[in-house]
Design a protein around this motif. Structure first.
Motif, PDB file in Angstrom:
ATOM      1  N   VAL A  21     112.288  90.197 -39.086  1.00 16.66           N
ATOM      2  CA  VAL A  21     111.643  89.998 -37.789  1.00 16.66           C
ATOM      3  C   VAL A  21     112.640  89.350 -36.827  1.00 16.66           C
ATOM      4  O   VAL A  21     113.340  88.401 -37.204  1.00 16.66           O
ATOM      5  N   PRO A  22     112.757  89.847 -35.584  1.00 14.44           N
ATOM      6  CA  PRO A  22     113.679  89.244 -34.618  1.00 14.44           C
ATOM      7  C   PRO A  22     113.438  87.751 -34.442  1.00 14.44           C
ATOM      8  O   PRO A  22     112.302  87.268 -34.536  1.00 14.44           O
ATOM      9  N   GLY A  23     114.506  87.031 -34.179  1.00 15.73           N
ATOM     10  CA  GLY A  23     114.418  85.575 -34.081  1.00 15.73           C
ATOM     11  C   GLY A  23     113.549  85.065 -32.951  1.00 15.73           C
ATOM     12  O   GLY A  23     113.094  83.919 -32.993  1.00 15.73           O
ATOM     13  N   ILE A  24     113.274  85.899 -31.941  1.00  6.50           N
ATOM     14  CA  ILE A  24     112.508  85.440 -30.785  1.00  6.50           C
ATOM     15  C   ILE A  24     111.150  84.895 -31.190  1.00  6.50           C
ATOM     16  O   ILE A  24     110.650  83.928 -30.612  1.00  6.50           O
ATOM     17  N   PHE A  25     110.535  85.493 -32.227  1.00  4.28           N
ATOM     18  CA  PHE A  25     109.225  85.025 -32.664  1.00  4.28           C
ATOM     19  C   PHE A  25     109.313  83.626 -33.278  1.00  4.28           C
ATOM     20  O   PHE A  25     108.427  82.787 -33.084  1.00  4.28           O
ATOM     21  N   SER A  26     110.388  83.371 -34.009  1.00  2.00           N
ATOM     22  CA  SER A  26     110.592  82.026 -34.564  1.00  2.00           C
ATOM     23  C   SER A  26     110.886  81.030 -33.446  1.00  2.00           C
ATOM     24  O   SER A  26     110.416  79.886 -33.485  1.00  2.00           O
ATOM     25  N   TYR A  27     111.661  81.473 -32.445  1.00  4.17           N
ATOM     26  CA  TYR A  27     111.963  80.579 -31.320  1.00  4.17           C
ATOM     27  C   TYR A  27     110.678  80.178 -30.585  1.00  4.17           C
ATOM     28  O   TYR A  27     110.506  79.018 -30.205  1.00  4.17           O
ATOM     29  N   LEU A  28     109.788  81.150 -30.372  1.00  2.00           N
ATOM     30  CA  LEU A  28     108.532  80.846 -29.686  1.00  2.00           C
ATOM     31  C   LEU A  28     107.686  79.877 -30.500  1.00  2.00           C
ATOM     32  O   LEU A  28     107.091  78.940 -29.954  1.00  2.00           O
ATOM     33  N   GLY A  29     107.634  80.099 -31.826  1.00  2.00           N
ATOM     34  CA  GLY A  29     106.908  79.164 -32.685  1.00  2.00           C
ATOM     35  C   GLY A  29     107.537  77.781 -32.655  1.00  2.00           C
ATOM     36  O   GLY A  29     106.834  76.768 -32.619  1.00  2.00           O
ATOM     37  N   GLY A  30     108.884  77.748 -32.671  1.00  2.00           N
ATOM     38  CA  GLY A  30     109.573  76.467 -32.602  1.00  2.00           C
ATOM     39  C   GLY A  30     109.289  75.735 -31.305  1.00  2.00           C
ATOM     40  O   GLY A  30     109.056  74.515 -31.294  1.00  2.00           O
ATOM     41  N   LEU A  31     109.281  76.471 -30.188  1.00  2.32           N
ATOM     42  CA  LEU A  31     108.968  75.855 -28.898  1.00  2.32           C
ATOM     43  C   LEU A  31     107.552  75.303 -28.882  1.00  2.32           C
ATOM     44  O   LEU A  31     107.292  74.239 -28.309  1.00  2.32           O
ATOM     45  N   MET A  32     106.628  76.033 -29.523  1.00  6.85           N
ATOM     46  CA  MET A  32     105.243  75.563 -29.564  1.00  6.85           C
ATOM     47  C   MET A  32     105.151  74.228 -30.310  1.00  6.85           C
ATOM     48  O   MET A  32     104.533  73.271 -29.814  1.00  6.85           O
ATOM     49  N   PHE A  33     105.782  74.148 -31.491  1.00  5.42           N
ATOM     50  CA  PHE A  33     105.729  72.905 -32.263  1.00  5.42           C
ATOM     51  C   PHE A  33     106.438  71.766 -31.534  1.00  5.42           C
ATOM     52  O   PHE A  33     105.956  70.623 -31.529  1.00  5.42           O
ATOM     53  N   LEU A  34     107.575  72.063 -30.922  1.00  7.70           N
ATOM     54  CA  LEU A  34     108.284  71.024 -30.173  1.00  7.70           C
ATOM     55  C   LEU A  34     107.472  70.575 -28.965  1.00  7.70           C
ATOM     56  O   LEU A  34     107.470  69.389 -28.605  1.00  7.70           O
ATOM     57  N   GLY A  35     106.770  71.533 -28.339  1.00  9.67           N
ATOM     58  CA  GLY A  35     105.926  71.183 -27.205  1.00  9.67           C
ATOM     59  C   GLY A  35     104.780  70.272 -27.614  1.00  9.67           C
ATOM     60  O   GLY A  35     104.454  69.295 -26.912  1.00  9.67           O
ATOM     61  N   ILE A  36     104.154  70.574 -28.767  1.00 13.18           N
ATOM     62  CA  ILE A  36     103.076  69.716 -29.258  1.00 13.18           C
ATOM     63  C   ILE A  36     103.609  68.331 -29.603  1.00 13.18           C
ATOM     64  O   ILE A  36     102.972  67.305 -29.302  1.00 13.18           O
ATOM     65  N   ALA A  37     104.788  68.287 -30.226  1.00 12.10           N
ATOM     66  CA  ALA A  37     105.399  66.994 -30.562  1.00 12.10           C
ATOM     67  C   ALA A  37     105.674  66.185 -29.293  1.00 12.10           C
ATOM     68  O   ALA A  37     105.411  64.980 -29.235  1.00 12.10           O
ATOM     69  N   GLY A  38     106.189  66.876 -28.270  1.00 14.77           N
ATOM     70  CA  GLY A  38     106.460  66.191 -27.004  1.00 14.77           C
ATOM     71  C   GLY A  38     105.188  65.696 -26.342  1.00 14.77           C
ATOM     72  O   GLY A  38     105.151  64.587 -25.792  1.00 14.77           O
ATOM     73  N   PHE A  39     104.127  66.513 -26.420  1.00 12.00           N
ATOM     74  CA  PHE A  39     102.838  66.108 -25.831  1.00 12.00           C
ATOM     75  C   PHE A  39     102.312  64.846 -26.510  1.00 12.00           C
ATOM     76  O   PHE A  39     101.858  63.908 -25.845  1.00 12.00           O
ATOM     77  N   ILE A  40     102.357  64.825 -27.844  1.00 11.60           N
ATOM     78  CA  ILE A  40     101.868  63.647 -28.573  1.00 11.60           C
ATOM     79  C   ILE A  40     102.694  62.420 -28.227  1.00 11.60           C
ATOM     80  O   ILE A  40     102.157  61.309 -28.044  1.00 11.60           O
ATOM     81  N   ALA A  41     104.010  62.603 -28.108  1.00 18.52           N
ATOM     82  CA  ALA A  41     104.877  61.474 -27.766  1.00 18.52           C
ATOM     83  C   ALA A  41     104.537  60.931 -26.378  1.00 18.52           C
ATOM     84  O   ALA A  41     104.405  59.714 -26.186  1.00 18.52           O
ATOM     85  N   VAL A  42     104.389  61.840 -25.405  1.00 19.35           N
ATOM     86  CA  VAL A  42     104.068  61.403 -24.044  1.00 19.35           C
ATOM     87  C   VAL A  42     102.678  60.783 -23.980  1.00 19.35           C
ATOM     88  O   VAL A  42     102.421  59.841 -23.225  1.00 19.35           O
ATOM     89  N   GLY A 148     108.342  68.039 -34.896  1.00 21.14           N
ATOM     90  CA  GLY A 148     109.710  68.286 -34.430  1.00 21.14           C
ATOM     91  C   GLY A 148     110.558  68.953 -35.497  1.00 21.14           C
ATOM     92  O   GLY A 148     111.345  69.859 -35.208  1.00 21.14           O
ATOM     93  N   ALA A 149     110.382  68.512 -36.758  1.00 21.51           N
ATOM     94  CA  ALA A 149     111.128  69.129 -37.861  1.00 21.51           C
ATOM     95  C   ALA A 149     110.722  70.582 -38.058  1.00 21.51           C
ATOM     96  O   ALA A 149     111.573  71.450 -38.308  1.00 21.51           O
ATOM     97  N   LEU A 150     109.416  70.873 -37.951  1.00 18.39           N
ATOM     98  CA  LEU A 150     108.954  72.257 -38.055  1.00 18.39           C
ATOM     99  C   LEU A 150     109.547  73.111 -36.948  1.00 18.39           C
ATOM    100  O   LEU A 150     109.977  74.246 -37.175  1.00 18.39           O
ATOM    101  N   GLY A 151     109.558  72.573 -35.731  1.00 12.27           N
ATOM    102  CA  GLY A 151     110.139  73.310 -34.615  1.00 12.27           C
ATOM    103  C   GLY A 151     111.614  73.588 -34.826  1.00 12.27           C
ATOM    104  O   GLY A 151     112.095  74.710 -34.602  1.00 12.27           O
ATOM    105  N   ALA A 152     112.358  72.572 -35.288  1.00 15.15           N
ATOM    106  CA  ALA A 152     113.788  72.755 -35.534  1.00 15.15           C
ATOM    107  C   ALA A 152     114.025  73.763 -36.646  1.00 15.15           C
ATOM    108  O   ALA A 152     114.947  74.589 -36.581  1.00 15.15           O
ATOM    109  N   ALA A 153     113.175  73.711 -37.704  1.00 15.55           N
ATOM    110  CA  ALA A 153     113.315  74.661 -38.813  1.00 15.55           C
ATOM    111  C   ALA A 153     113.088  76.090 -38.347  1.00 15.55           C
ATOM    112  O   ALA A 153     113.782  77.017 -38.785  1.00 15.55           O
TER     113      ALA A 153
END
Length: 270
Positions: A21-42, A148-153
């Motif tokens: 599967v092209p990496g774009i789908f993983s990137y979108l999932g990673g952005l989602m997890f990082l976004g949720i992590a950022g929301f919780i932090a803020v 954040g770790a899930l997003g980075a992975a």
């Protein structure tokens, strides 16, 4: 595997398809997890920081009003509380919205007092927030770091997938290897195959995923769930092959030679 390896072309080969599967789908999932992590932090970090300051020199504010105060417990574990607090200090009125998140088992009512920093009267909180301060720090950090770790992975997974797909477009030496197929499931428009590289005497490695057409089959090697894959020079990600070997840029003669050699394949170690 010896006979099959000797029948395999030694010339550099391109892969027509990888099933990855092209990496774009993983990137979108990673952005989602990082976004949720950022929301919780803020969402939680300012309140935790304020309560750390309050805890150093707390003062109970008896002349205060708490409005819309309520707590919600989800799945009997995660509790978040909200309240609007109004209070006065030396004739100056302050209003603050307070939000807390912590882990507490069961559902119950909480009795709270409004507390502020004696040194900085504009910083206010609830006694519940101070009681649960370490709980909140641990829970907030766990959410932020875990997501954040899930997003980075996922970003790493996407980069690896794109790297393998880019290598497939180049003519490179390929090494045939057996892989153990552990699962095949139907997905939208295809079949998803999970497989691992056999490592005799060692703990199995992580599952590798590939997609093949609904009507396609794998290039099976024996009756023990082993199929043929190829490994690029310098890569650790084997590409699973289909039964007709259409993923490889082979001549008809090369294809027939590999298919004929399969009858003499020795079962690889599991």
């Amino acid at each position: 595997m010896t006979d099959l390896a000797s029948a395999f072309p030694t010339r550099p080969l391109k892969l027509r398809k990888t099933g990855i599967v092209p990496g774009i789908f993983s990137y979108l999932g990673g952005l989602m997890f990082l976004g949720i992590a950022g929301f919780i932090a803020v969402w939680q970090a300012p309140g935790i920081y304020n309560d750390i300051i309050i805890s150093q020199n707390p003062v109970v504010v008896y002349d205060s009003t708490v409005e819309d105060g309520h707590c919600t417990t989800r799945r009997f574990v995660f509790t978040d509380c909200e309240a609007h607090v109004t209070y006065s200090v030396k004739g100056k009125t302050f209003e603050r919205d307070i939000e807390l998140m912590f882990v507490d088992f069961g559902t119950k009512d909480y009795e709270v007092e409004v507390v502020r920093s004696a040194d900085k009267p504009q910083i206010v909180g609830l006694s519940l927030g101070l009681d649960m301060l370490w709980n909140r720090i641990i829970v907030g950090a766990a959410f932020v770091l875990g997501l954040g770790a899930l997003g980075a992975a996922l970003f790493f997974k996407g980069a690896r997938a794109d790297r393998v797909r880019a290598m497939a477009r180049k003519a490179l030496p390929l090494t045939p290897i057996p892989v153990n197929v552990v699962a095949i499931s139907n997905v939208v428009g295809a079949k998803a195959v999970a497989y691992i590289i056999p490592r005799p005497g060692k703990k199995p490695g992580p599952n590798i995923a590939s997609r093949i057409g609904r009507k396609q089959d794998l290039f099976w090697l024996n009756g023990d769930g082993q199929a043929l894959a190829v490994l690029h020079a310098g890569s650790k990600h084997p590409i699973l092959l289909d039964a007709e070997l259409t993923r490889l840029d082979l001549t008809e003669e090369e294809r027939r030679k590999i298919e004929a050699a399969r009858d003499g394949v020795e079962p690889a170690a599991n």
